[in-house]
Each structure stands twice: as structure tokens, then as C-alpha cells.
Write a protein that holds these residues in place. Structure first.
Motif, PDB file in Angstrom:
ATOM      1  N   TYR A  46       1.600  30.043  23.457  1.00 29.07           N
ATOM      2  CA  TYR A  46       0.624  31.004  24.509  1.00 29.07           C
ATOM      3  C   TYR A  46       2.210  31.194  25.552  1.00 29.07           C
ATOM      4  O   TYR A  46       1.712  31.953  26.146  1.00 29.07           O
ATOM      5  N   GLY A  47       2.746  31.925  24.568  1.00 27.16           N
ATOM      6  CA  GLY A  47       4.124  32.725  25.227  1.00 27.16           C
ATOM      7  C   GLY A  47       5.492  32.672  24.603  1.00 27.16           C
ATOM      8  O   GLY A  47       5.980  32.089  24.014  1.00 27.16           O
ATOM      9  N   TYR A  48       6.091  33.396  25.110  1.00 25.58           N
ATOM     10  CA  TYR A  48       7.393  34.011  24.406  1.00 25.58           C
ATOM     11  C   TYR A  48       8.790  34.270  25.040  1.00 25.58           C
ATOM     12  O   TYR A  48       8.096  34.991  25.987  1.00 25.58           O
ATOM     13  N   ARG A  49      10.172  34.207  24.140  1.00 24.41           N
ATOM     14  CA  ARG A  49      10.449  35.172  25.302  1.00 24.41           C
ATOM     15  C   ARG A  49      10.674  36.749  24.896  1.00 24.41           C
ATOM     16  O   ARG A  49      10.404  37.169  24.474  1.00 24.41           O
ATOM     17  N   TYR A  78      18.354  36.889  37.233  1.00 26.52           N
ATOM     18  CA  TYR A  78      17.543  35.592  37.289  1.00 26.52           C
ATOM     19  C   TYR A  78      16.667  36.089  39.010  1.00 26.52           C
ATOM     20  O   TYR A  78      15.465  35.346  38.549  1.00 26.52           O
ATOM     21  N   ASP A  79      16.718  36.952  39.018  1.00 27.90           N
ATOM     22  CA  ASP A  79      15.922  37.544  40.790  1.00 27.90           C
ATOM     23  C   ASP A  79      14.170  37.572  40.222  1.00 27.90           C
ATOM     24  O   ASP A  79      13.717  36.847  41.359  1.00 27.90           O
ATOM     25  N   HIS A  80      13.746  37.508  39.134  1.00 27.20           N
ATOM     26  CA  HIS A  80      12.196  37.497  38.725  1.00 27.20           C
ATOM     27  C   HIS A  80      11.898  36.386  37.848  1.00 27.20           C
ATOM     28  O   HIS A  80      10.228  36.521  37.510  1.00 27.20           O
ATOM     29  N   LEU A 107      17.058  20.808  26.411  1.00 24.57           N
ATOM     30  CA  LEU A 107      16.825  21.295  25.368  1.00 24.57           C
ATOM     31  C   LEU A 107      16.169  22.042  24.839  1.00 24.57           C
ATOM     32  O   LEU A 107      15.799  23.614  24.664  1.00 24.57           O
ATOM     33  N   LEU A 108      14.786  21.598  25.188  1.00 25.78           N
ATOM     34  CA  LEU A 108      13.409  22.515  25.160  1.00 25.78           C
ATOM     35  C   LEU A 108      12.885  23.769  26.128  1.00 25.78           C
ATOM     36  O   LEU A 108      13.165  24.977  26.424  1.00 25.78           O
ATOM     37  N   GLU A 109      13.668  23.201  27.260  1.00 22.07           N
ATOM     38  CA  GLU A 109      13.716  24.179  28.074  1.00 22.07           C
ATOM     39  C   GLU A 109      14.547  25.403  27.991  1.00 22.07           C
ATOM     40  O   GLU A 109      14.302  26.442  28.386  1.00 22.07           O
ATOM     41  N   SER A 110      15.531  24.855  28.198  1.00 20.78           N
ATOM     42  CA  SER A 110      16.447  26.170  27.304  1.00 20.78           C
ATOM     43  C   SER A 110      16.062  27.052  26.497  1.00 20.78           C
ATOM     44  O   SER A 110      16.209  28.419  26.947  1.00 20.78           O
ATOM     45  N   ARG A 111      15.606  26.193  25.477  1.00 23.88           N
ATOM     46  CA  ARG A 111      15.425  27.200  24.225  1.00 23.88           C
ATOM     47  C   ARG A 111      14.016  28.456  24.366  1.00 23.88           C
ATOM     48  O   ARG A 111      13.628  28.653  24.524  1.00 23.88           O
ATOM     49  N   TYR A 112      12.475  27.881  25.511  1.00 25.00           N
ATOM     50  CA  TYR A 112      11.620  27.879  25.573  1.00 25.00           C
ATOM     51  C   TYR A 112      11.246  28.669  27.026  1.00 25.00           C
ATOM     52  O   TYR A 112      10.629  30.044  26.598  1.00 25.00           O
ATOM     53  N   VAL A 113      12.082  28.535  28.141  1.00 27.08           N
ATOM     54  CA  VAL A 113      11.552  28.646  29.564  1.00 27.08           C
ATOM     55  C   VAL A 113      12.566  29.463  30.056  1.00 27.08           C
ATOM     56  O   VAL A 113      12.468  30.220  31.580  1.00 27.08           O
ATOM     57  N   ARG A 114      13.630  28.943  29.495  1.00 24.94           N
ATOM     58  CA  ARG A 114      14.539  29.874  30.906  1.00 24.94           C
ATOM     59  C   ARG A 114      15.594  31.461  29.167  1.00 24.94           C
ATOM     60  O   ARG A 114      15.620  31.097  27.595  1.00 24.94           O
ATOM     61  N   PRO A 115      16.145  31.957  30.190  1.00 24.65           N
ATOM     62  CA  PRO A 115      16.872  33.013  29.439  1.00 24.65           C
ATOM     63  C   PRO A 115      17.399  32.998  29.136  1.00 24.65           C
ATOM     64  O   PRO A 115      18.505  32.051  29.550  1.00 24.65           O
ATOM     65  N   VAL A 141      12.263  35.641  29.683  1.00 21.96           N
ATOM     66  CA  VAL A 141      11.519  34.990  30.148  1.00 21.96           C
ATOM     67  C   VAL A 141      10.267  35.586  31.233  1.00 21.96           C
ATOM     68  O   VAL A 141      10.678  36.475  31.835  1.00 21.96           O
ATOM     69  N   PRO A 142       8.839  35.379  31.491  1.00 19.37           N
ATOM     70  CA  PRO A 142       8.691  35.687  32.464  1.00 19.37           C
ATOM     71  C   PRO A 142       9.042  35.337  33.597  1.00 19.37           C
ATOM     72  O   PRO A 142       9.510  34.872  33.885  1.00 19.37           O
ATOM     73  N   ASP A 143       9.236  36.284  35.088  1.00 21.00           N
ATOM     74  CA  ASP A 143       8.462  37.403  34.710  1.00 21.00           C
ATOM     75  C   ASP A 143       9.489  38.985  34.478  1.00 21.00           C
ATOM     76  O   ASP A 143       9.472  39.642  35.142  1.00 21.00           O
ATOM     77  N   GLN A 144      10.640  38.530  33.841  1.00 19.17           N
ATOM     78  CA  GLN A 144      11.871  39.318  33.477  1.00 19.17           C
ATOM     79  C   GLN A 144      11.109  40.353  33.066  1.00 19.17           C
ATOM     80  O   GLN A 144      10.535  40.780  31.997  1.00 19.17           O
TER      81      GLN A 144
END
Lengths: 343, 343
Positions: free
Chosen positions: B70-73, B125-127, B166-174, B207-210
Motif C-alpha cells: 500500500y506504499g513504497y519509498r 527528516y523534517d517532513h 528491521l521491517l521499519e528500517s526497510r519500509y517506513v524509514r528513509p 518516505v511519505p511526506d518527503q
């Protein structure tokens, strides 16, 4: 080398013999650190035994000023290899969870030297000999055309070590440079990978009394200590040559000065060299020769080791005149003067 | 792609027509960031107009667990070029007085990210949108076989960002990775030079909203500010794609879940992707399509983008079954349900 051969050939043609006993040694491994000459010298001590060593693999101080080099820096050349995953992986799928070898390599290289040109490896400066006052004074008196140097190099600014002059940074201070770096995708465009490896080559210049056998392992251990979890750092290869200083107040040195003044029309200055001559170190150490005369004929603008390296016919003639004066001058030294020196 | 074509071919053979209006778009520039599709979509808005976008350039969560992304970097790919002297110079003659471009490059790369995996560029990381609780919970519940992952990659340790799984680093973190690095002499042995240039390629995952248009110049300016006197740093090229999130609680998404459960025999999990799909971003933005179904058939072990990439015939069959269920399921959605969503 040909200046020596031609001059000796002419002298023999005219006199039937040379005024002194000359042994010629031609060595062709200088550019790769002269790895074999030390063993050769050790195995042929008797054959190579000599009072004085003259060589001409140095340059004049400048186009107008001839020079005798009384010392040069040593060398430690080292390869660094950083590995991570066993193959390069997708930077989207694994970016954020796999350690990147290229970034670990950057971290290592960044930690070797500070922005002021000072090597930051603990213990690196421990054995650096204090530069004598006469040397600093001699260097301060030498002409330095930094405008011409910057123009030649195409840079706005030179970057000597903080607290040292250009010549001090070049001749009497140790330094460290990355000579090559590689890893990942290096072609046109981009590939979204995390490279499985990255590597660099590092060249360190040593000054008296740093020893290659001490500095090499010191640097290697420090580099390996900079690995981060998930990466592996190795030093697959290193080699080194010691720096050298030779006495400047000897009768042989006085002869060399007079010979250059005769050949080049100007008294030479005494300088150290920033480069390294592995063969001389080996002959000095293995044969115990203290009288070392490094008197080169070429100009710094001749582009040694660079594309379009050249050497002028005028300097070839000047070199031959100098060799003739050197041979006759050394021949006139009393036996006692030579023995005293080489003992 | 063939799963869609084959399925539609079979349906047309049996029924004479498809149950709904389908437009097929084949795009072949994904691996270079899809630079042209945005303009194409803008110029052909009418022709491409659609309620729902289905694409299958993602993978299942694991061999056993199918997934809908449902999302990607997003992505910023950038080249860095550091220059010093106009030609490579001798490291003995100039070592200590000339700024080394490879060392400046190492300094730049070292300053982009800290050892804990956090990007150190001011404002980076501002946005970044706060990850929602349900997402962290969903990720925490997914099976992670880090032993198998480490074995697959051949590493002792994985390196997620400090404070994130691991998953957070891979999916939701820039994140930020060097994808290539080069400069100086890279062949066998050593050359005692100071290279005249060194370069690197850097890939940043957003990642959103960058926004790529914000982060690209931000990173480029920061990199250029890290030049040292005697060196010049430029960014000869960069491009980017925005990250994306698509709503997960829509009727179309419910249809997609049921279709995958039918085709693969197991209900899919909802995950984000670490990668980037430039074409979807462009179609989302230019055509205003909100119903985006990223449902891929392949397994993470198929080695996408890597040597020996492969895809099993069993998954090919499962994919075709899923496409059939998807087309008939979407056809049954009421007109109002679709309109509501895409408005």
C-alpha cells in the motif's frame, strides 16, 4: 644512467682506464617499491661493496637551481578491502538494514587524516625526528613560486599541513594519500545496489625516524579497527620502504657540489626529496654505504612519472660534464677520507 | 504482465468480452527511474483515465505469505564529482601540499550518515510522516526470519537504523546508500599518485511526506558545502521519484485481497515496499488515480534485479487465477463505489 655510461666510455677511450674503481648497478623496480634489491644486495655484498654511492634518480630543485638530495621520505603502500553481503543487493529492498561497504570505506578514509592535513592515526607521529633549525632555514631561503605551482596544477589553493610551509610539508613531514578507490557500479547512469565490496589503495610517506615495519602494522591495525558491525575490513597487501637521511658535511658531498657547479654553472642547494628511492635504502642498509650522492639532472617540470615525461638534451650534456668532474674529484680524495666516512 | 494478458485472452475466448473496461500500459523504464512516463501520462490523460490501477511489480511478503503493497519509498539518485589538480600527480612530489579529491569524497560520504544508520544531513527528516500505530503493530506481527536473511546475505549482523526494527528500517524509514565509488588507480598493484578526480553515486530512499524535489537540492547543497580548499565538488546529475501511500480501506482493496486469497490460498498481508515504482507515482499524480493495487506474484527469493533472477511456473498459474478473480471482482463493484473513491 646514460650520462654515466657515456662519460666513462669517453674517459676510457682517452685514458685507457678510469681514475677510480666504478661498479654499475641498474635496477628497474623503483616504481613498484624495489622489492628484490635488498635480497640481491645481501647475497652479493662482496661484489657490490663501495665507498660512495652516486645515483641520479632525483630532480633539480627548479629549472634554474640544481640540487643534491640528502634525504627522502619512506613509503608504506597499502590496499584496503571492505566487504559486506556476499553479492550486491537491491538498495530498495535492503537499504536501511544491510551495512554498506562503500560507506564503511569512506568512514575509514575519513578517519585517517584531518582537514588540516594531519594524520590522525594514533602513534603515527611518535618517531618523527624533529627537523633541525638549519634545515628549516635552508628551506625558508629556497625560492617557492606558488603562483606558478598552482597554475601548473590548476588549483586555487595548495593544502600544506597546518603549521608547516609548502616545502616542509613536501620534504620533512609524513603524509597519507588515497591513490585509488573503487566499489559498486562505476559506469554511466545509476544502479540501485548496495555494493558487496569496496576497496582503496593508500600511500603513506614516512620521514626519519619512522620505520615502514612499524608504521605499516600500526596503520593496518587502526584501519581494521574501523570496521562496523555487518562489514569486514582486511588489508590484503602492503609493502614499505624506510626514509633516509645522509650526512651532508663529508668530503664526497663537497666533491659532488663542485661537480654540479661545474656541470650546471651554479652551486647546488641541499634539499630533501618528498619521494622514495627503495634501492638506495636497501644498499645503504645492506652494504653500509654512508656516502650517498643523490644528484639528478632533470628539471621538476620534466613530468617524472606523469604523461609526457621528458628530458632535455642540454641537461644530458650537463649531466655528462658533472659525471666527469665527479669521477675525477672522488678519485682525488685520500684513501683515509673515504675510509673514515664509510666506517 | 503475461498473467494479465493470458487471463484476459482466456476470458475473451470464453465470453467474447471482458467483464469491465481494461487499459493496458507497458512501461520499460522502471530501472532507470521512469523518466518519461509522467510526460506521457500528462499528454494522454483522456486515453489513460481509469478508476483503478493494478500492477504486479512487487513481491510477496515471503515465500509463504502473499502481500499487497500500500506504499513504497521514493528515490533520489545522485552523482557526486570531486576534482582537484587537473591531472593526477605524484604522491611523493605533491603528497602533503595538494588536496586529494578521493579523501574529500570520503569525507563527504562519511558525513552523510552516522554509524547508527541515521542520515545526518540537516533538514533531511523534517517532513517524514509519523508512522501510524496500526502500521507498527502490523509490521511487528509479521514473521521475520533474520537467521535465514543473514545466511542468504552472508553477513554476521544486519544493520537496521537505531531505534527501529528491521521491517521499519526497510519500509517506513528513509535511508541513504553509496551505490558506486571510483577514482585514481583501481587496477592490480599500486600507483603512487594523487588522483585528479573521484566520484560516487548515491541513492536515497524517501518516505511519505518527503518530496524528491525538496530532498534532492537539500542533499546536493549539503554535499557541495563539504568541499575543502583546493578541491571542487559538483553534482553533475540527479533525479528523483516521490514516495507514495495509497488508502487501504477501499472496496477495490477488499476485492484485491479476496482475489489473492483465491489465487494463492492465503489472505495477503498489507505491507509497504522499500523500493520505488516511478511509473505508479506518475500515474497517481497525473491521472488522479487513488485506487492503486500493488499485488505482485513473485517471491522475495526470486532475486529481482540480481544475477539469476527467476520466476516459478506455479506462481505464474497463481497469478493468472488472481487476475481472473480481480477482474470479475472489480466488475461487480457499484459505479458509485468507484466514483466516490477516485474523486
Amino acid at each position: 644512467m646514460l650520462t654515466y655510461l657515456n662519460t666513462m666510455d669517453s674517459i676510457i677511450a682517452a685514458e685507457g682506464t678510469l681514475p677510480l674503481n666504478v661498479k654499475l648497478l641498474v635496477e628497474g623496480e623503483e616504481e613498484i617499491g624495489s622489492p628484490n634489491i635488498e635480497r640481491f644486495a645481501r647475497e652479493h655484498r662482496r661484489m657490490l661493496k663501495a665507498d660512495t654511492l652516486a645515483m641520479s634518480d632525483t630532480t633539480r630543485y627548479s629549472t634554474r637551481v640544481p640540487a643534491i638530495h640528502y634525504g627522502y621520505r619512506g613509503l608504506v603502500n597499502m590496499q584496503i578491502e571492505v566487504t559486506g553481503p556476499v553479492f550486491s543487493v537491491h538498495s530498495g529492498v535492503f537499504g536501511g538494514i544491510v551495512r554498506n561497504p562503500a560507506m564503511v570505506l569512506a568512514r575509514i578514509l575519513c578517519h585517517l587524516k584531518d582537514d588540516d592535513g594531519r594524520v590522525t592515526i594514533p602513534g603515527f607521529y611518535d618517531h618523527v625526528r624533529r627537523v633541525e633549525q638549519w634545515e628549516r632555514k635552508e628551506m625558508a631561503n629556497l625560492p617557492v613560486d606558488d603562483v606558478a605551482l598552482r597554475k601548473y596544477l590548476g588549483v586555487d589553493t595548495l593544502a600544506p599541513e597546518q603549521g608547516y610551509t609548502l616545502l616542509e610539508s613536501r620534504y620533512v613531514r609524513p603524509t597519507l594519500d588515497v591513490t585509488g578507490i573503487s566499489g559498486g557500479y562505476e559506469g554511466e547512469g545509476m544502479k540501485t545496489i548496495i555494493p558487496h565490496r569496496a576497496g582503496a589503495k593508500v600511500s603513506i610517506r614516512l620521514v626519519p625516524d619512522q620505520k615502514a615495519d612499524v608504521i605499516g602494522p600500526l596503520v593496518a591495525d587502526y584501519i581494521c579497527s574501523l570496521a562496523l558491525p555487518g562489514s569486514r575490513v582486511t588489508i590484503p597487501h602492503w609493502y614499505g620502504n624506510d626514509p633516509m637521511l645522509t650526512p651532508t658535511d663529508t668530503p664526497a658531498m663537497a666533491v659532488a657540489k663542485r661537480a654540479i657547479e661545474y656541470g650546471f654553472g651554479r652551486r647546488p642547494v641541499l634539499v630533501r626529496s618528498g619521494g622514495t628511492v627503495g634501492a638506495v635504502t636497501a644498499l645503504h642498509r645492506e652494504l653500509g654505504i654512508e656516502n650517498i650522492l643523490m644528484m639528478g639532472w632533470s628539471s621538476p617540470e620534466d613530468g617524472a612519472h606523469a604523461p609526457n615525461e621528458h628530458f632535455s638534451l642540454e641537461d644530458f650534456d650537463r649531466g655528462m660534464k658533472t659525471v666527469a668532474a665527479l669521477l675525477y674529484g672522488l678519485a682525488q680524495l685520500k684513501e683515509s677520507e673515504m675510509t673514515k666516512i664509510s666506517s
